[in-house]
Design a protein around this motif. Structure first.
Motif, short mmCIF file in Angstrom:
data_model
loop_
_atom_site.label_atom_id
_atom_site.label_comp_id
_atom_site.label_asym_id
_atom_site.label_seq_id
_atom_site.Cartn_x
_atom_site.Cartn_y
_atom_site.Cartn_z
N PHE A 1 -7.63 -2.00 1.47
CA PHE A 1 -6.71 -2.39 0.39
C PHE A 1 -5.70 -3.43 0.83
O PHE A 1 -5.51 -4.46 0.19
N ALA B 1 -0.69 -5.07 -9.45
CA ALA B 1 -2.03 -5.06 -8.87
C ALA B 1 -2.57 -3.64 -8.79
O ALA B 1 -2.74 -3.08 -7.71
N PRO B 2 -2.82 -3.03 -9.93
CA PRO B 2 -3.25 -1.63 -9.90
C PRO B 2 -4.66 -1.44 -9.36
O PRO B 2 -5.52 -2.31 -9.53
N SER B 3 -4.86 -0.30 -8.71
CA SER B 3 -6.21 0.10 -8.31
C SER B 3 -6.70 1.01 -9.43
O SER B 3 -6.08 2.03 -9.71
N GLU C 1 -7.33 -4.33 -8.54
CA GLU C 1 -7.73 -4.11 -7.16
C GLU C 1 -8.84 -3.05 -7.10
O GLU C 1 -8.60 -1.88 -6.79
N HIS D 1 4.55 1.73 -0.07
CA HIS D 1 3.80 0.62 0.54
C HIS D 1 4.56 -0.07 1.66
O HIS D 1 4.05 -1.02 2.25
N ASN E 1 -5.31 -7.28 -0.69
CA ASN E 1 -4.05 -7.34 -1.41
C ASN E 1 -3.16 -8.47 -0.86
O ASN E 1 -2.62 -9.29 -1.61
N ARG F 1 3.70 -9.93 -9.72
CA ARG F 1 2.36 -9.43 -10.10
C ARG F 1 2.35 -7.92 -10.17
O ARG F 1 3.22 -7.22 -9.63
N ARG G 1 7.19 -3.45 -5.35
CA ARG G 1 6.27 -2.32 -5.38
C ARG G 1 6.94 -1.08 -4.82
O ARG G 1 8.05 -1.13 -4.30
N1 GLU Z 1 -3.50 -1.63 -5.56
C1 GLU Z 1 -2.30 -1.15 -4.98
C2 GLU Z 1 -1.86 0.10 -5.69
O1 GLU Z 1 -2.25 0.33 -6.82
C3 GLU Z 1 -1.24 -2.24 -5.07
C4 GLU Z 1 -0.08 -2.05 -4.20
C5 GLU Z 1 0.83 -3.23 -4.24
O2 GLU Z 1 1.53 -3.36 -5.25
O3 GLU Z 1 0.81 -4.03 -3.33
O4 GLU Z 1 -1.16 0.92 -5.11
#
Ligand code: GLU
Length: 469
Positions: free
Chosen positions: A193, A7-9, A41, A215, A197, A5, A211
């Motif tokens: 977050f 999952a951009p903020s 996200e 993180h 997430n 996946r 990722r």
């Molecule tokens: N929303 C997070 C971000 O943009 C996702 C981080 C992840 O990939 O778990 O940094």
């Protein structure tokens, strides 16, 4: 079944760093004929913008990074925007609270700052000291009636050790004690977050989370949460970050631009993908590859632990490759209507083939449009210098040769060579200067038919008049 996946903020535009993460997830999923999911996200309402969501979707589509599940396309675990999943998160907050695995925390940001300062001053790692961990219901009610909005903290099982195997970085070990109880719901009731997430990765049956290394420290907390909620835990792969020439994380001052900016500048999507795929992943094959081939050669074990250095010249290299590998028809869109309108339609193919090695961006074509098609040439100073230094007989002979050979370039050159007794630079430099006004550029043989007999004649005559006697 593998599922990856992105999952951009949506709190800013997509950059090379987050697009590389998306790309690796796409390549890994596609290598296994699996699913790549796109989740937005946007729980942080203050920082999220609808415009950013629109642009990031546009960017991903432009790059041809297709998702099989998620926003726009749907799937079994919708909705795929976290702002629409508040009730789901609430049910997990309730579960944790009911099991006494989470508690309201009334500490103010100022109080927490003070504690952190004291801990750091005495050489301790900053962690929540547990001030609200043991409040009884009266104490909680009392604070609530004062109107203090609490955060919700996860009660970290103090003695536990969190271990997992990172698919890039190997065995990882964290001590829960060092983490301390952490906030999972902010005072404004939005989930932190790493809470939403982790819950979503599990509920949406994501199997692999690729990722950025930034993180990595979130992962033990996410594992603790998923364990407490008895939810499945995906496998994690934390990729080395992209850094600038000075070793600092890539930013604007290293020349990093948003994907939207790079698109505007005229970068080709597959050129960007070829560059990014190699930034932190080793490919044996150094040729320009399609997304499908990049996917077939993508291996988790080829992902690098070390940070990857951004190098503009490499990006340019792949752009050049991208141009060589694009067909003329596809380049029409890339050039855009304004530029296209300046190229005679029946000469488009010939034109693009001639100048392809000499351009990198659409705007670069303007120079060659002028040099080839304009009625009146603008000679560069250095070209003018060459022309004036050339004996006028050179141009007289060139005019004779064009009259007798027409557009047969080979014949024309042979004749000019013989009649002027010149060769190499002495032959080609004044000729190029006379015909294009430039001293470098595409192969003359290819430009010859594009300029056409009439204009060649005209340009040679003009040079005859300004050349040395
Ligand atoms: N929303 C997070 C971000 O943009 C996702 C981080 C992840 O990939 O778990 O940094």
């Amino acid at each position: 079944m593998i599922k990856t996946r992105f999952a951009p903020s949506p709190s800013g535009l997509l950059h090379l760093g987050n697009v590389r993460t998306a790309l690796f997830n796409v390549l890994f999923a596609s290598a296994h004929q699996s699913i790549f999911l796109l989740r937005i996200e946007d729980t942080d309402q203050e920082r999220s913008g609808e415009g950013y969501i629109t642009t990031l979707i546009k960017d991903l589509k432009w790059l041809d990074l297709a998702w099989q599940e998620g926003v726009e396309v749907g799937g079994s675990y919708s909705p795929y925007r976290q702002s629409e999943r508040t009730q789901i998160y609430q049910s997990y907050f309730d579960q944790l609270e009911n099991k006494k695995l989470a508690y309201p925390c009334f500490c103010s940001p100022q109080e927490l700052k003070q504690v952190r300062k004291r801990q750091l001053a005495s050489g301790q790692p900053p962690r929540y000291p547990g001030t609200c961990a043991r409040l009884n219901s009266d104490e909680i009610n009392n604070r609530q009636t004062k109107g203090i909005k609490p955060t919700l903290r996860f009660r970290v099982p103090d003695s536990s050790i969190i271990e997992f195997t990172d698919l890039v970085r190997g065995e990882q070990r964290f001590t829960a004690h060092d983490i301390g109880d952490f906030i999972i719901r902010r005072a404004d009731s939005s989930p932190a977050f790493f809470f939403s997430n982790a819950i979503d990765d599990s509920l949406m049956e994501v199997t692999h989370v690729l990722r950025g290394e930034d993180h990595l420290t979130n992962t033990p907390r996410q594992i603790l949460l998923l364990q407490a909620l008895q939810l499945s835990i995906p496998q994690y792969a934390h990729i080395g970050l992209i850094i600038g020439h000075d070793g600092a994380p890539l930013s604007k001052r290293h020349g990093s631009r948003s994907i939207a900016e790079l698109r505007e500048e005229g970068y080709l999507p597959l050129a960007l993908c070829n560059y990014l795929a190699r930034l932190g992943h080793h490919f044996e094959d150094t040729s320009f590859l399609s997304l499908a081939t990049l996917a077939s050669q993508f291996k988790l074990e080829n992902l690098g632990k070390a940070p990857a250095r951004f190098d503009e010249s490499q990006l340019i290299h792949w752009q050049r490759e991208g141009l060589i590998h694009s067909n003329a028809e596809a380049l029409k869109d890339w050039l855009g209507n304004d530029i296209l309108a300046q190229i005679p339609e029946n000469q488009y193919e010939q034109f693009i083939e001639a100048i392809r090695p000499n351009i990198l961006f659409p705007k670069d074509t303007l120079r060659w449009i002028t040099a080839i098609f304009d009625e009146k040439l603008n000679y560069k100073d250095e070209s003018l210098k060459i022309i004036t230094q050339t004996d006028s007989s050179f141009f007289t002979q060139a005019l004779k040769a064009i009259d007798s050979c027409g557009l047969d370039f080979k014949k024309f050159i042979t004749e000019l060579k013989n009649t002027t007794e010149t060769k190499g630079k002495v032959l080609f430099q004044p000729l190029r200067a006379a015909l294009t006004g430039e001293l470098d550029g595409p192969e003359l043989a290819l430009l010859f038919p594009l300029i056409g007999v009439e204009k060649i004649h005209q340009r040679l005559t003009q040079c005859l008049n300004i050349s040395g006697k």
